[in-house]
Design a protein around this motif. Sequence first.
Motif, PDB file in Angstrom:
ATOM      1  N   ASP A 498       0.696  -1.177  -0.123  1.00  0.00           N
ATOM      2  CA  ASP A 498       0.024  -0.061   0.130  1.00  0.00           C
ATOM      3  C   ASP A 498       0.924   1.177  -0.140  1.00  0.00           C
ATOM      4  OD1 ASP A 498       1.117  -0.402   2.331  1.00  0.00           O
ATOM      5  OD2 ASP A 498      -0.785  -0.209   3.673  1.00  0.00           O
ATOM      6  N   GLN A 499       2.177   1.117  -0.201  1.00  0.00           N
ATOM      7  CA  GLN A 499       3.048   2.500   0.109  1.00  0.00           C
ATOM      8  C   GLN A 499       3.091   2.675  -1.626  1.00  0.00           C
ATOM      9  OE1 GLN A 499       6.876   2.139   1.706  1.00  0.00           O
ATOM     10  NE2 GLN A 499       6.036   0.398   3.129  1.00  0.00           N
ATOM     11  N   ASN A 500       3.387   4.049  -1.710  1.00  0.00           N
ATOM     12  CA  ASN A 500       3.814   4.517  -2.903  1.00  0.00           C
ATOM     13  C   ASN A 500       4.904   4.287  -3.642  1.00  0.00           C
ATOM     14  OD1 ASN A 500       0.950   6.096  -3.097  1.00  0.00           O
ATOM     15  ND2 ASN A 500       1.936   7.821  -2.146  1.00  0.00           N
ATOM     16  N   CYS A 501       5.124   4.248  -5.187  1.00  0.00           N
ATOM     17  CA  CYS A 501       6.216   3.889  -5.672  1.00  0.00           C
ATOM     18  C   CYS A 501       7.421   4.859  -5.353  1.00  0.00           C
ATOM     19  CB  CYS A 501       5.958   3.501  -7.219  1.00  0.00           C
ATOM     20  SG  CYS A 501       7.469   3.279  -8.108  1.00  0.00           S
ATOM     21  N   GLY A 502       7.033   6.137  -5.787  1.00  0.00           N
ATOM     22  CA  GLY A 502       7.912   7.437  -5.450  1.00  0.00           C
ATOM     23  C   GLY A 502       9.121   7.452  -6.255  1.00  0.00           C
ATOM     24  N   ARG A 503       9.294   6.249  -7.283  1.00  0.00           N
ATOM     25  CA  ARG A 503      10.602   6.532  -7.921  1.00  0.00           C
ATOM     26  C   ARG A 503      10.470   7.360  -8.972  1.00  0.00           C
ATOM     27  NH1 ARG A 503      11.632   0.213  -9.852  1.00  0.00           N
ATOM     28  NH2 ARG A 503       9.506   0.462 -10.470  1.00  0.00           N
ATOM     29  N   THR A 504      11.648   7.981  -9.650  1.00  0.00           N
ATOM     30  CA  THR A 504      11.805   9.142 -10.499  1.00  0.00           C
ATOM     31  C   THR A 504      11.610   8.397 -11.839  1.00  0.00           C
ATOM     32  OG1 THR A 504      13.274  10.393  -9.178  1.00  0.00           O
ATOM     33  CG2 THR A 504      13.167  11.027 -11.521  1.00  0.00           C
ATOM     34  N   LEU A 505      10.703   9.061 -12.412  1.00  0.00           N
ATOM     35  CA  LEU A 505      10.462   8.393 -13.862  1.00  0.00           C
ATOM     36  C   LEU A 505      11.471   8.791 -14.859  1.00  0.00           C
ATOM     37  CD1 LEU A 505       6.419   9.600 -13.876  1.00  0.00           C
ATOM     38  CD2 LEU A 505       7.292   7.193 -13.322  1.00  0.00           C
ATOM     39  N   GLY A 506      11.148   8.470 -16.044  1.00  0.00           N
ATOM     40  CA  GLY A 506      12.329   8.717 -17.078  1.00  0.00           C
ATOM     41  C   GLY A 506      12.503  10.199 -17.339  1.00  0.00           C
ATOM     42  N   CYS A 507      11.282  10.995 -17.132  1.00  0.00           N
ATOM     43  CA  CYS A 507      11.370  12.407 -17.446  1.00  0.00           C
ATOM     44  C   CYS A 507      12.354  13.011 -16.477  1.00  0.00           C
ATOM     45  CB  CYS A 507      10.109  12.897 -17.537  1.00  0.00           C
ATOM     46  SG  CYS A 507       9.353  13.071 -15.797  1.00  0.00           S
ATOM     47  N   ARG A 508      12.617  12.598 -15.611  1.00  0.00           N
ATOM     48  CA  ARG A 508      13.631  13.408 -14.418  1.00  0.00           C
ATOM     49  C   ARG A 508      12.721  14.208 -13.614  1.00  0.00           C
ATOM     50  NH1 ARG A 508      17.293   9.393 -13.627  1.00  0.00           N
ATOM     51  NH2 ARG A 508      18.363   8.578 -15.559  1.00  0.00           N
ATOM     52  N   ASN A 509      11.539  14.470 -14.064  1.00  0.00           N
ATOM     53  CA  ASN A 509      10.843  15.458 -13.368  1.00  0.00           C
ATOM     54  C   ASN A 509      10.001  15.147 -12.269  1.00  0.00           C
ATOM     55  OD1 ASN A 509      12.113  17.567 -14.933  1.00  0.00           O
ATOM     56  ND2 ASN A 509      10.753  17.274 -16.657  1.00  0.00           N
ATOM     57  N   HIS A 510       9.232  14.075 -12.645  1.00  0.00           N
ATOM     58  CA  HIS A 510       7.973  13.625 -11.685  1.00  0.00           C
ATOM     59  C   HIS A 510       8.448  12.291 -10.891  1.00  0.00           C
ATOM     60  CE1 HIS A 510       6.157  16.337 -14.629  1.00  0.00           C
ATOM     61  NE2 HIS A 510       5.661  17.086 -13.446  1.00  0.00           N
ATOM     62  N   LYS A 511       7.724  11.955 -10.102  1.00  0.00           N
ATOM     63  CA  LYS A 511       7.861  10.623  -9.447  1.00  0.00           C
ATOM     64  C   LYS A 511       6.562   9.508  -9.648  1.00  0.00           C
ATOM     65  CE  LYS A 511      11.219  11.887  -5.848  1.00  0.00           C
ATOM     66  NZ  LYS A 511      11.258  11.821  -4.246  1.00  0.00           N
ATOM     67  N   CYS A 512       6.952   8.376  -9.638  1.00  0.00           N
ATOM     68  CA  CYS A 512       5.828   7.684 -10.034  1.00  0.00           C
ATOM     69  C   CYS A 512       4.641   7.674  -8.943  1.00  0.00           C
ATOM     70  CB  CYS A 512       6.416   6.284 -10.092  1.00  0.00           C
ATOM     71  SG  CYS A 512       5.119   4.881 -10.468  1.00  0.00           S
ATOM     72  N   VAL A 515       0.708   2.817  -6.716  1.00  0.00           N
ATOM     73  CA  VAL A 515       1.117   2.098  -5.603  1.00  0.00           C
ATOM     74  C   VAL A 515       2.542   1.284  -5.904  1.00  0.00           C
ATOM     75  CG1 VAL A 515       0.559   0.144  -4.162  1.00  0.00           C
ATOM     76  CG2 VAL A 515      -1.233   1.670  -5.038  1.00  0.00           C
ATOM     77  N   CYS A 516       3.452   0.914  -5.114  1.00  0.00           N
ATOM     78  CA  CYS A 516       4.751   0.086  -5.300  1.00  0.00           C
ATOM     79  C   CYS A 516       4.257  -1.058  -6.007  1.00  0.00           C
ATOM     80  CB  CYS A 516       5.178  -0.266  -3.818  1.00  0.00           C
ATOM     81  SG  CYS A 516       6.824  -0.754  -3.897  1.00  0.00           S
ATOM     82  N   HIS A 517       5.045  -1.149  -6.873  1.00  0.00           N
ATOM     83  CA  HIS A 517       4.948  -2.374  -7.973  1.00  0.00           C
ATOM     84  C   HIS A 517       6.446  -2.792  -8.677  1.00  0.00           C
ATOM     85  CE1 HIS A 517       6.110   0.519 -11.298  1.00  0.00           C
ATOM     86  NE2 HIS A 517       5.625   1.434 -10.596  1.00  0.00           N
ATOM     87  N   ARG A 518       6.176  -3.904  -9.323  1.00  0.00           N
ATOM     88  CA  ARG A 518       7.622  -4.259  -9.807  1.00  0.00           C
ATOM     89  C   ARG A 518       7.870  -3.812 -11.243  1.00  0.00           C
ATOM     90  NH1 ARG A 518       7.166 -11.077  -9.206  1.00  0.00           N
ATOM     91  NH2 ARG A 518       6.621 -11.117  -7.129  1.00  0.00           N
ATOM     92  N   GLY A 519       8.931  -4.247 -11.688  1.00  0.00           N
ATOM     93  CA  GLY A 519       9.152  -3.777 -12.990  1.00  0.00           C
ATOM     94  C   GLY A 519       9.351  -2.349 -13.414  1.00  0.00           C
ATOM     95  N   SER A 520       9.264  -1.735 -14.621  1.00  0.00           N
ATOM     96  CA  SER A 520       9.510  -0.530 -14.736  1.00  0.00           C
ATOM     97  C   SER A 520       8.194   0.330 -14.328  1.00  0.00           C
ATOM     98  CB  SER A 520       9.946  -0.062 -16.237  1.00  0.00           C
ATOM     99  OG  SER A 520      11.026  -0.938 -16.704  1.00  0.00           O
ATOM    100  N   CYS A 521       8.375   1.764 -14.284  1.00  0.00           N
ATOM    101  CA  CYS A 521       7.304   2.493 -14.123  1.00  0.00           C
ATOM    102  C   CYS A 521       6.622   2.842 -15.482  1.00  0.00           C
ATOM    103  CB  CYS A 521       7.740   3.899 -13.293  1.00  0.00           C
ATOM    104  SG  CYS A 521       8.192   3.230 -11.511  1.00  0.00           S
ATOM    105  N   TYR A 522       5.367   3.182 -15.538  1.00  0.00           N
ATOM    106  CA  TYR A 522       4.948   3.656 -16.818  1.00  0.00           C
ATOM    107  C   TYR A 522       5.329   5.230 -17.131  1.00  0.00           C
ATOM    108  CZ  TYR A 522       1.206   0.277 -17.119  1.00  0.00           C
ATOM    109  OH  TYR A 522       0.453  -1.006 -17.037  1.00  0.00           O
TER     110      TYR A 522
END
Length: 915
Positions: A498-512, A515-522
């Motif tokens: 139930d935690q937020n993913c929070g990883r930085t997306l490929g755009c380097r501006n926003h975070k995912c 919900v925390c997930h496997r694999g690459s972010c959208y």
Amino acid sequence: MEASWRQVAGGRGRARGRGTAAPSSGNGVHLRGAGGGREKGSVGAAVPGLSPGGAATPAAAGSSARRCPAGSEAPQTSVAGELMSQKKFEEIKKANQAAAKKIVEEHFSSSSEEEGDEDFEGKRGKIVANTFITYTTQTDGDVRELERTKQYVNEAFQAGAMTCLICIASVKRNQAVWSCSGCFCIFHMPCIQKWAKDSQFLVSSLTDDDFGKRDYPWPCPKCRFEYKRSDTPSRYYCYCGKVEDPPLDPWLVPHSCGQVCERDFKPSCGHKCLLLCHPGPCPPCPKMVTTTCYCKKAKPIPRRCSAKEWSCQLPCGRKLLCGQHKCENPCHAGSCPPCPRVSRQKCVCGKRVAERSCASPLWHCDQVCGKTLPCGNHTCEQVCHVGACGDCPRSGKRFCPCQKSKFSLPCTEDVPTCGDSCDKVLECGIHRCSQRCHRGPCETCRQEVEKHCRCGKHTKRMPCHKPYLCETKCVKMRDCQKHQCRRKCCPGNCPPCDQNCGRTLGCRNHKCPSVCHRGSCYPCPETVDVKCNCGNTKVTVPCGRERTTRPPKCKEQCSRPPTCHHTSQEKHRCHFGSCPPCHQPCQKVLEKCGHLCPAPCHDQALIKQTGRHQPTGPWEQPSEPAFIQTALPCPPCQVPIPMECLGKHEVSPLPCHAVGPYSCKRACGRTLTCQNHTCMKECHKVTETDSCTDKKKAGPECLHCEEGCSKSRPSGCPHPCVLPCHPGECPPCVQMLRIKCHCKITSLYVECRKITTADVNEKNLLSCCKNQCPKELPCGHRCKEMCHPGECPFNCNQKVKLRCPCKRIKKEVQCNKVRENQISIECDTTCKEMKQKASELKEAEAKAALEEEKRRQQAELEAFENRLKGRRKKNRKRDEVAVELTLWQKYKYYLFPLCAIVVVVFAWYIANAVD
């Protein structure tokens, strides 16, 4: 044929070639001349041997004349070569001027490239507009429906406009791509294949044994449109899907096959797209059909297939669901809306009346029915309802509370308990109720049992109705495979993370935000507007591409205020950074002369900053030169004004800032008072008096002649005139002249005027020292004459001794007779006898020496033979000689013990004597 600039000798390098140029064609392009290696801004570089005007210099003419062979045609060849060189120089000069003009125009025209880009964009816009003109020229053409398709086509033409949202990189013409059928977004083929494979693996990660067997879907990275596993792209097709691996054609849209699209329109209308293979969605169907309105009241008219449904705007007139009113809305599609009118209506039971919408005539109030049931003893307890109330719920056969016994009693009596055990399953689901048949719920299970906790790791004896939860926290990883469950006494079915993913997306501006997930972010769904400096022009790009996307070129004029003293700056397009330097004429009024400054604006000139830190050694990197903007003063006024020089030699135009008395740098040239020299002073001011009317006569400011007299002296006089520079003849020279006599020994002092005026005989007398001549005659004796010029006379009377050949007889005679061989002395008989005796004595001595030499050689020979004969006997005696031993060698073995005995006895004696 090569261009003339390549045919010119020495056309490369830094003006080190010769000035001669080979003949070239008239249509050749001259880029640089013989001096092409000069500075970039120089025009008409000088050619060796030619003056700047094109005429041959004397040195060049002389060298040409020296190179010409002797003959009658040599001057004509030289003149022709010079004319050809001059012609070539003029051509090169014009070419250099044209090249310099072009460079200046390219450097200072800030809007030339922008105008070219505008022309290109205008042409491209016209091409796209002509492509969609058939959709807008006919009836009911809607331009808004085409905007999406136009946007995709425009992005396909622009380099770097299409971006793969997976890798955030530009999609190039020669790369294999895949287009989503839902959002029509374009991705690189390797990127979408990896995305599909990773998505399927993540979905099937909980059941790894089924991976590869079940058909798991995978979503589009942008629109989340799901595709089957069989739809995973494996080959590169064009947009319409007809051609595999479409070839790269610069005249077609990238990744297009160039054929007619022929895809079905969405929503399907039975027609197909008529555009050539294109990116993005197909435009609305442009076909014309004849159709009527929604309410079928108007006559059929021809309309576009994409807009075939239309409204006649007349009232609908259909009956509403209430059955009382008709639809008053304009002709519309679909079912009519609910009746909007309000009326007083009764509830279902009829006890209450209220104003309600006509579209909902059935409604229920909140009162209990209260009607008497058929039994006559009880009333209906249902809330406002439709229809009959039904039978009494207490009539007929009824069960006891434990449901084991059935009784037939009137509805006014309660069912008694049966007295048997209850035996109902308690809430624990394991034990049964041990009480007698009773009314109400059974009590809680109070039996003590050995209970396992929910996670199965611990056991405890406790009442059955109480749940047992241990304090152990679950350490299993949740479905995200990043965080632990950490739930107390977890049974194994860990909830999703139930935690937020929070990883930085490929755009380097926003975070995912998911919900925390496997694999690459959208990919980041956001878009960013890249704007020009003024903000009027913008282009929308995916988030993350704004760093590498060039800002759009704005067509608006730069609106920044001028930074110089001009009221308005030069017109140029909107741009980033500082405005280009102002090139308008300064036009400031100069303080000294009142002329206008014609120089380009210099309020913000770039000047190299001085006084910066210098590197102390080679280990320090030198810093780049820094430039600062500063306002420069107006340059000196260059307006030409005619002025006469100080000496009135010439009238020359001078720059306004240099107007004033000036020297032309020539010599004054006025005649001095000595009447022999002119004033050599640099051009200066001369005060002319009234008495002096001759402009060539020296004035008081001219030099005073301080030189000596330079007039020619009489022949032979080496002395200058003792008077300063003077007019008229020089006085006679009275200085003493030091000369050598004829014999070159004695120095004589004679007045210079005597020497210069004397004839030859007088000069000989003046040069005689009156002494004997010191010269030697050929015979070796001294000349007896007095000091004289020329050769000495050969009349030597000195007496010399003359001898006979044997040196015995001698006589004294005069030297000149001996030199002339007039006298000779011969040997007499006595001399001959003495010569004979001397010869005999020499012969006897030679004979004795020869005999002595023979005796010596014979003695040496005999001695050598004797040595050879006696060598064998000596060797034989040497072998037979016996070695004779000395006394020590004979008796040494006896002497050693004897000496030892003597030493012992002596030591014993010494010891006794001491005692």
